[in-house]
Scaffold this motif. Structure first.
Motif, PDB file in Angstrom:
ATOM      1  N   VAL A   1     -10.333  17.003  11.093  1.00  0.00           N
ATOM      2  CA  VAL A   1     -10.455  16.048   9.993  1.00  0.00           C
ATOM      3  C   VAL A   1      -9.089  15.972   9.311  1.00  0.00           C
ATOM      4  N   ILE A   2      -8.514  14.772   9.306  1.00  0.00           N
ATOM      5  CA  ILE A   2      -7.148  14.616   8.774  1.00  0.00           C
ATOM      6  C   ILE A   2      -7.202  13.775   7.487  1.00  0.00           C
ATOM      7  N   PRO A   3      -6.903  14.356   6.339  1.00  0.00           N
ATOM      8  CA  PRO A   3      -6.872  13.547   5.110  1.00  0.00           C
ATOM      9  C   PRO A   3      -5.665  12.605   5.146  1.00  0.00           C
ATOM     10  N   TYR A   4      -5.834  11.373   4.673  1.00  0.00           N
ATOM     11  CA  TYR A   4      -4.716  10.421   4.714  1.00  0.00           C
ATOM     12  C   TYR A   4      -4.705   9.546   3.451  1.00  0.00           C
ATOM     13  N   GLY A   5      -3.526   8.982   3.183  1.00  0.00           N
ATOM     14  CA  GLY A   5      -3.403   8.031   2.071  1.00  0.00           C
ATOM     15  C   GLY A   5      -3.289   6.612   2.619  1.00  0.00           C
ATOM     16  N   LEU A   6      -2.435   6.465   3.645  1.00  0.00           N
ATOM     17  CA  LEU A   6      -2.261   5.148   4.290  1.00  0.00           C
ATOM     18  C   LEU A   6      -2.572   5.294   5.775  1.00  0.00           C
TER      19      LEU A   6
ATOM     20  N   GLU B   1      -4.754  16.212  -3.844  1.00  0.00           N
ATOM     21  CA  GLU B   1      -4.914  14.762  -3.751  1.00  0.00           C
ATOM     22  C   GLU B   1      -3.557  14.085  -3.494  1.00  0.00           C
ATOM     23  N   ARG B   2      -2.533  14.619  -4.117  1.00  0.00           N
ATOM     24  CA  ARG B   2      -1.188  14.058  -3.937  1.00  0.00           C
ATOM     25  C   ARG B   2      -0.731  14.194  -2.478  1.00  0.00           C
ATOM     26  N   LYS B   3      -1.024  15.351  -1.904  1.00  0.00           N
ATOM     27  CA  LYS B   3      -0.698  15.575  -0.482  1.00  0.00           C
ATOM     28  C   LYS B   3      -1.410  14.546   0.383  1.00  0.00           C
ATOM     29  N   ARG B   4      -2.673  14.304   0.063  1.00  0.00           N
ATOM     30  CA  ARG B   4      -3.443  13.338   0.857  1.00  0.00           C
ATOM     31  C   ARG B   4      -2.851  11.929   0.706  1.00  0.00           C
ATOM     32  N   LEU B   5      -2.599  11.548  -0.544  1.00  0.00           N
ATOM     33  CA  LEU B   5      -2.100  10.186  -0.790  1.00  0.00           C
ATOM     34  C   LEU B   5      -0.762   9.935  -0.096  1.00  0.00           C
ATOM     35  N   LEU B   6       0.036  10.990   0.015  1.00  0.00           N
ATOM     36  CA  LEU B   6       1.372  10.807   0.610  1.00  0.00           C
ATOM     37  C   LEU B   6       1.390  11.051   2.117  1.00  0.00           C
ATOM     38  N   HIS B   7       0.190  11.210   2.685  1.00  0.00           N
ATOM     39  CA  HIS B   7       0.138  11.373   4.130  1.00  0.00           C
ATOM     40  C   HIS B   7      -0.082  10.003   4.778  1.00  0.00           C
ATOM     41  N   MET B   8       0.949   9.534   5.488  1.00  0.00           N
ATOM     42  CA  MET B   8       0.923   8.204   6.093  1.00  0.00           C
ATOM     43  C   MET B   8       0.621   8.383   7.589  1.00  0.00           C
ATOM     44  N   VAL B   9      -0.528   7.905   8.008  1.00  0.00           N
ATOM     45  CA  VAL B   9      -0.933   8.128   9.400  1.00  0.00           C
ATOM     46  C   VAL B   9      -0.892   6.817  10.196  1.00  0.00           C
ATOM     47  N   VAL B  10      -0.281   6.890  11.360  1.00  0.00           N
ATOM     48  CA  VAL B  10      -0.208   5.735  12.254  1.00  0.00           C
ATOM     49  C   VAL B  10      -1.023   6.089  13.497  1.00  0.00           C
ATOM     50  N   VAL B  11      -2.002   5.272  13.834  1.00  0.00           N
ATOM     51  CA  VAL B  11      -2.791   5.548  15.033  1.00  0.00           C
ATOM     52  C   VAL B  11      -2.389   4.557  16.131  1.00  0.00           C
ATOM     53  N   GLY B  12      -2.004   5.103  17.283  1.00  0.00           N
ATOM     54  CA  GLY B  12      -1.547   4.280  18.410  1.00  0.00           C
ATOM     55  C   GLY B  12      -0.063   4.523  18.634  1.00  0.00           C
ATOM     56  N   GLY B  13       0.261   5.152  19.767  1.00  0.00           N
ATOM     57  CA  GLY B  13       1.665   5.474  20.054  1.00  0.00           C
ATOM     58  C   GLY B  13       2.313   4.469  20.986  1.00  0.00           C
TER      59      GLY B  13
ATOM     60  N   ARG C   1       0.826  -1.213   0.000  1.00  0.00           N
ATOM     61  CA  ARG C   1       0.000   0.000   0.000  1.00  0.00           C
ATOM     62  C   ARG C   1       0.858   1.260   0.000  1.00  0.00           C
ATOM     63  N   ILE C   2       2.024   1.220   0.632  1.00  0.00           N
ATOM     64  CA  ILE C   2       2.912   2.393   0.614  1.00  0.00           C
ATOM     65  C   ILE C   2       3.247   2.710  -0.848  1.00  0.00           C
ATOM     66  N   MET C   3       3.642   1.666  -1.602  1.00  0.00           N
ATOM     67  CA  MET C   3       4.035   1.884  -3.000  1.00  0.00           C
ATOM     68  C   MET C   3       2.826   2.254  -3.860  1.00  0.00           C
ATOM     69  N   ASP C   4       1.657   1.656  -3.551  1.00  0.00           N
ATOM     70  CA  ASP C   4       0.419   2.018  -4.269  1.00  0.00           C
ATOM     71  C   ASP C   4       0.158   3.512  -4.159  1.00  0.00           C
ATOM     72  N   ARG C   5       0.228   4.001  -2.920  1.00  0.00           N
ATOM     73  CA  ARG C   5      -0.100   5.413  -2.698  1.00  0.00           C
ATOM     74  C   ARG C   5       0.901   6.313  -3.407  1.00  0.00           C
ATOM     75  N   ILE C   6       2.180   5.907  -3.374  1.00  0.00           N
ATOM     76  CA  ILE C   6       3.206   6.739  -4.012  1.00  0.00           C
ATOM     77  C   ILE C   6       2.969   6.775  -5.528  1.00  0.00           C
TER      78      ILE C   6
END
Ligand code: FAD
Ligand code: NAD
Length: 486
Positions: A284-289, A179-191, A162-167
């Protein structure tokens, strides 16, 4: 390997559920000549989870941290049967486990679908439940559908893809800048450690390789770590939490603490952020992954067991077990690892030590039964002995064996010995909270990273795994990570 001892009707059947840290640690140390051992798990390999985050970016290849269960069973002195299936139900009265075979790709391709799934009942005398846990979503809408988890090898492969898909999607000429900014935003939930280690690995991938191979993503690629609590890595010391947050800011990983995700859509994450003034604000946070790493929940089998045993009625997180790891309210059923709820954190370290403890316990149990049988046989002989001196000799043997039996029956409860916590945080740095005798030692940085690497290298399952991991590290050092999409 030498010829193995076959199962027999004179031995008790021990069924072990799962091929994770707990069950494999038990399997490695149990004397399998003493039982008819049957291992049931949908996964026919052991997975070295501490290096799983490295598989999401190709720092380590998947198979380097997988060890076939057969490589363990074939070296056991007594034959161990492995069944690739999922335990669906446990009948405590009839003492059987109902299993369902794993669905294979060709079953689906042949249109057979669920018809080709076979069920069977496996009887047991003793049962060990080591089925681990599943990912928790807290029922937050959209997580299951749009997010990726990081627990199994297939999860890591999906993330890598999915990382490569989004890129590649971001690079399409038709993609708008927004849209490119959104796709390249990788969000991790849980610290927790899973989220932190993955965020570190992903930022490394970007800095070391992606930026060089695809420079045009450099301005928009961004990793954000979202955590509901005021800080990341709550189980580490304050000093290491601060160090991790400092390194993350140097790495340009955005950390959003006091941010509780409430809803996920195909392209956005909605979260409640607590502002410095203490007010709650919806963002509201736009994300790609989206990688979701908010901890564990009990599996359906564990929940089913908990609801069917009255003594488990107050259990929530997992099976309640006593100090000998016997599942409360059962006879001859033990639980270990992430499927149990104990005072210990759900870690590999705990599960492995519990497995080792149970191996000792089962070896001792079988020996106790053997001595008891021996004493019974000697008593029968003594009873029928005509000669007085024979009888006295037999009585003395019985006394001797009874003493051994008493010693053998003394079971110590399980005691956990904490060796410390280790986590990789990116940029060739790691943090470690280590236990030394009565004290603790905390450290973070490049030296700790070398320690992290050597510690895990020494712990991987086999010399084959060790070599593969070393070769992977060397490959990445020489050529960088592979950026092709599988
Ligand atoms: P698991 O290892 O999860 O094994 C469960 C087994 O049960 C699997 O084989 C599964 O296929 C099988 N199973 C599932 N359902 C069924 C069923 N119905 N019937 C039969 N079998 C079934 N801990 C540490 O101490 N140090 C670390 O560095 C560390 N790093 C981690 C990194 C990641 C990314 C993750 C996800 C976890 C990490 N952990 C670490 C935690 C550690 O992996 C777990 O605590 C550990 O795996 C628990 O062992 P277990 O045997 O209980 O379960
Ligand atoms: P965790 O339970 O340790 O952490 C999950 C985090 O997610 C928590 O800090 C929680 O506050 C946060 N969270 C929950 N809901 C949220 C929401 N809606 N929005 C934002 N944040 C939210 O989970 P984990 O990191 O997956 O670890 C699971 C277990 O595996 C732990 O016992 C951990 O110690 C172990 N583990 C250890 C290592 C290591 O030692 N290196 C690595 C990975 C996992």
């Amino acid at each position: 390997p030498a010829e193995q001892v076959a199962p027999g009707p004179d031995k008790k059947t021990l069924v072990i559920l799962g091929t994770g840290w707990g069950s494999v640690s038990l399997l490695k140390r149990i004397d399998s000549t003493l039982y008819n051992v049957i291992v049931i798990s949908p996964r026919n390999f052991f997975l070295f989870t501490p290096l799983l985050p490295s598989c999401t970016t190709g720092t380590i290849e998947s198979r380097s941290i997988m060890e076939p269960i057969r490589s363990i069973t074939r070296h056991k002195e007594g034959i161990v049967q492995y069944i690739e299936a999922e335990a669906k139900d446990i009948d405590m009265n009839r003492r059987v486990v109902t299993v369902e075979s794993v669905k294979h790709d060709d079953d689906i391709a042949n249109g057979e679908g669920p018809l080709s799934i076979r069920t069977a009942e496996i009887p047991f005398d003793y049962l060990v439940v080591g089925v681990g846990a599943q990912n928790t979503t807290f029922g937050i809408p959209g997580v299951e559908q749009y997010g990726c988890f990081l627990k199994e090898i297939t999860d890591a492969q999906k993330i890598r893809q999915r990382i490569m898909d989004r890129i590649e999607q971001a690079m399409l000429p038709s993609t708008t800048p927004e849209e490119r900014k959104r796709l390249l935003h990788m969000v991790v939930v849980g610290g927790g450690p899973t989220g932190v280690e993955f965020a570190g690995e992903l930022q490394d991938f970007f800095e070391d390789d992606l930026k060089k191979w695809i420079p045009s993503i450099a301005d928009d690629f961004k990793v954000t770590l979202v955590e509901a609590l005021p800080n990341v890595l709550p189980m580490f010391s304050k000093q290491l939490i601060e160090y991790t947050e400092k390194i993350f800011s140097q790495e340009k990983i955005t950390v959003m603490t006091k941010t509780m995700v409430k809803n996920v859509t195909e392209s956005t994450i909605e979260a409640d952020v607590t502002t410095p003034s203490g007010e709650r604000e919806r963002q509201v946070i736009p994300y790609g992954l989206l990688v979701w790493a908010t901890g564990n929940a009990a599996r359906p089998l564990t929940r089913k067991l908990m609801s069917s045993i009255p003594a488990q009625k107050d259990s929530r997180r997992g099976l309640a077990v006593n100090e000998f790891l016997v599942v409360n309210g059962t006879d001859g059923v033990w639980g270990l690892g992430d499927c149990t709820a104990t005072k210990y954190a759900p870690t590999a370290q705990v599960a492995a030590q519990q497995g080792l403890y149970l191996a000792r316990l089962f070896n001792q149990l079988a020996k106790t039964e053997m001595i008891e049988q021996e004493i019974k046989d000697l008593e029968a002989l003594a009873h029928h002995a005509v000669d007085e001196s024979d009888r006295r000799a037999l009585d003395s043997k019985i006394d001797n064996r009874t003493r051994v039996l008493r010693r053998n029956k003394m079971l110590m409860p399980f005691e956990y010995s904490h060796q410390g916590s280790l986590a990789y945080i990116g940029m060739d740095r790691a943090v470690a909270d280590l236990a030394f005798g009565e004290g603790n030692y905390s450290s973070g940085g490049s030296l700790t990273y070398i320690f992290w690497r050597s510690a895990y290298l020494s712990m991987v399952f086999s010399s084959r795994n060790r070599l593969l991991v070393l070769v992977d590290w060397l490959k990445v050092k020489l050529f960088g990570r592979d950026v092709s999409r599988e």
